[in-house]
Write an enzyme that holds these catalytic residues in place. Sequence first.
Site, PDB file in Angstrom:
ATOM      1  N   ARG A  61       0.603  25.719  16.896  1.00  0.00           N
ATOM      2  CA  ARG A  61       1.503  26.865  16.960  1.00  0.00           C
ATOM      3  C   ARG A  61       0.866  28.130  17.548  1.00  0.00           C
ATOM      4  NH1 ARG A  61       3.540  27.719  11.156  1.00  0.00           N
ATOM      5  NH2 ARG A  61       2.541  25.721  11.233  1.00  0.00           N
ATOM      6  N   ASP A  67       6.002  25.718  19.768  1.00  0.00           N
ATOM      7  CA  ASP A  67       6.777  25.956  18.561  1.00  0.00           C
ATOM      8  C   ASP A  67       7.653  24.698  18.431  1.00  0.00           C
ATOM      9  OD1 ASP A  67       8.834  26.509  16.824  1.00  0.00           O
ATOM     10  OD2 ASP A  67       8.992  28.621  17.417  1.00  0.00           O
ATOM     11  N   LYS A 111       0.599   8.305   7.860  1.00  0.00           N
ATOM     12  CA  LYS A 111       1.193   8.362   6.535  1.00  0.00           C
ATOM     13  C   LYS A 111       1.078   9.765   5.928  1.00  0.00           C
ATOM     14  CE  LYS A 111      -1.207   6.961   2.787  1.00  0.00           C
ATOM     15  NZ  LYS A 111      -2.221   7.833   2.218  1.00  0.00           N
ATOM     16  N   LYS A 131     -10.246  -0.772   9.792  1.00  0.00           N
ATOM     17  CA  LYS A 131     -11.631  -0.933   9.318  1.00  0.00           C
ATOM     18  C   LYS A 131     -12.190  -2.266   9.802  1.00  0.00           C
ATOM     19  CE  LYS A 131     -11.091   1.932   5.195  1.00  0.00           C
ATOM     20  NZ  LYS A 131     -12.022   3.055   5.264  1.00  0.00           N
ATOM     21  N   GLU A 154     -12.692   5.198  -5.372  1.00  0.00           N
ATOM     22  CA  GLU A 154     -13.301   6.371  -4.743  1.00  0.00           C
ATOM     23  C   GLU A 154     -14.048   7.172  -5.792  1.00  0.00           C
ATOM     24  OE1 GLU A 154     -10.815   8.423  -1.608  1.00  0.00           O
ATOM     25  OE2 GLU A 154      -9.289   7.524  -2.863  1.00  0.00           O
ATOM     26  N   HIS A 208      -2.318   0.816   1.745  1.00  0.00           N
ATOM     27  CA  HIS A 208      -3.620   0.183   1.985  1.00  0.00           C
ATOM     28  C   HIS A 208      -3.818  -1.112   1.183  1.00  0.00           C
ATOM     29  CE1 HIS A 208      -4.198   3.919   3.936  1.00  0.00           C
ATOM     30  NE2 HIS A 208      -4.654   4.610   2.905  1.00  0.00           N
TER      31      HIS A 208
HETATM   32  C1  BG6 Z   1      -5.957   8.039   2.415  1.00  0.00           C
HETATM   33  C2  BG6 Z   1      -5.531   8.670   1.118  1.00  0.00           C
HETATM   34  O1  BG6 Z   1      -4.898   7.318   2.986  1.00  0.00           O
HETATM   35  O2  BG6 Z   1      -7.045   7.164   2.173  1.00  0.00           O
HETATM   36  C3  BG6 Z   1      -6.687   9.400   0.470  1.00  0.00           C
HETATM   37  O3  BG6 Z   1      -4.465   9.578   1.354  1.00  0.00           O
HETATM   38  C4  BG6 Z   1      -7.877   8.493   0.329  1.00  0.00           C
HETATM   39  O4  BG6 Z   1      -6.321   9.916  -0.804  1.00  0.00           O
HETATM   40  C5  BG6 Z   1      -8.199   7.809   1.656  1.00  0.00           C
HETATM   41  O5  BG6 Z   1      -8.977   9.270  -0.088  1.00  0.00           O
HETATM   42  C6  BG6 Z   1      -9.269   6.751   1.487  1.00  0.00           C
HETATM   43  O6  BG6 Z   1      -9.656   6.308   2.738  1.00  0.00           O
HETATM   44  P1  BG6 Z   1     -11.135   5.784   2.982  1.00  0.00           P
HETATM   45  O7  BG6 Z   1     -11.116   5.283   4.381  1.00  0.00           O
HETATM   46  O8  BG6 Z   1     -12.034   6.966   2.762  1.00  0.00           O
HETATM   47  O9  BG6 Z   1     -11.352   4.720   1.973  1.00  0.00           O
END
Ligand code: BG6
Length: 486
Positions: free
Chosen positions: A43, A86, A142, A176, A210, A234
């Site tokens: 923007r 815009d 997403k 991946k 995580e 995922h």
């Molecule tokens: C994303 C999520 O799609 O994937 C995040 O929105 C998450 O919350 C991430 O941390 C994890 O991805 P990766 O590749 O770090 O395992």
Amino acid sequence: MSFDLVLFGGTGDLTWRKLMPALFQAFRHGKLPEGGRLIAVARDERTDEQYRAFIKERFAEVDSSKQPSDEEFARFAELLHYRRMDLSRPEDYAGLKDAINARGAHTVVLFLATSPHLFPQICAQLGAVGLNGLNVRVVLEKPLGHDLASAQEINRVVRAAFDENQALRIDHYLGKPAVQNLSALRFGNALFEPLWRRESIANIQITLAERLGVGTRGDYYDTTGALRDMVQNHALQLLTMIAMEPPPTNDANCIRDEKLKVLRSLKPFTPEGVARDVIRGQYRAGTVDGKAVVGYLDEVKVPAASACETFVALRTEVQNWRWAGVPFYLRTGKRMAVPEAQIVINFREVPHPIFPGASRANKLVIKLQPEDGLELHLLAAKGSATSGSGTSEVLAPVSLDLDFDKAFSSHRVGAYERLLLDAIAGRLNLFVRSDEQEQAWRWVEPVLEAWRNDATGPRPYAAGTWGPAAASALVARDGFAWSEEQ
Ligand code: BG6
């Protein structure tokens, strides 16, 4: 092959954290096709030079091994252009179209790295100015909807402007390397196929853990939760790759057809099924990597009484001939004990043990991160032991380890790098088709619904652990344990 890659949301987090570093890696390793132009759209007013300086500064925040030298960045920067737009003004789309047409690139990729609420507006405007010709592809990040109805609405608007084959929905897990290896393992080798079924496999576990908390994304996360953020996309995509039948060819639609069949075979959830087979949790304060961390409710931009889940564990089944009765356990969470993404295929135990005390079953561990590799766990003869009943062989667990980084010393293409290169080349295998995405929503919806009607909320767990104890009980009920607990 000349291309224009337009990045809507050109100054946003996704662009500078993930997309630009990935494009730079592709450039550095000579994988980005010649004749490319990267046009960032946002923007505010900036010149190309100012945008290049902005990206250079941001690169300093990415992984140091991936930092460009000044000379490398200068060459990469020649590809970078900036365009002020815009997104509500039709004239600005017409201007973009003119700029693209003036060059006449072979391929045009429009990457929507904006907030998803802008997707309908952007797609409609692109369609209205005719920036949707056959050489144009649109890439959508997403979250694509927050339930089935909203996903269908996004798909409807996208489809009004673009054909299905022009709309590339990203699930970065599919990019991946380990996920491509999963496909190679199953369909490039004959070894495992006879075992890849209910007769040999006791259960399958998918863990996406995580160590990080929600960080500064509390506002996004709190309206999303782990089920929508990680499971609907995922984890389910990984499940489809494990459970799918061999496709007739490696063509995108053959693969997607097989994945869709898996999604359609997932055991549907009833309210009782959700209560029995789905555990939700929320992290409390705890210790992660030796440091004290706050609980979810004390994270920034998180409402004090939030019932948002930061952890989900669930049990499901794929109801078809190959998999009938085999439990698939999925588990994902923030602030877990270990940052680890892996799939564990637990094989059945020997039908009649002849070695005393050795009943441990074989397992195949497909490691997605932090390392990317395979481990096959076996029992081997360690020596012998003598007891009252005589001398017998002692078996001990050993593993065959394959580390793909060591096996392939050349540069391994990262997830976004792979997906961006595929988007430019028009390879659709690793993108999610709308019917897959909608089916995944259809499957998770009863869980969302049951949670809405259940005031008990998520179970607390201490940060730095493997989640609520109920998640272990879920697996123990079938006589199993999560892989890290064995
Ligand atoms: C994303 C999520 O799609 O994937 C995040 O929105 C998450 O919350 C991430 O941390 C994890 O991805 P990766 O590749 O770090 O395992």
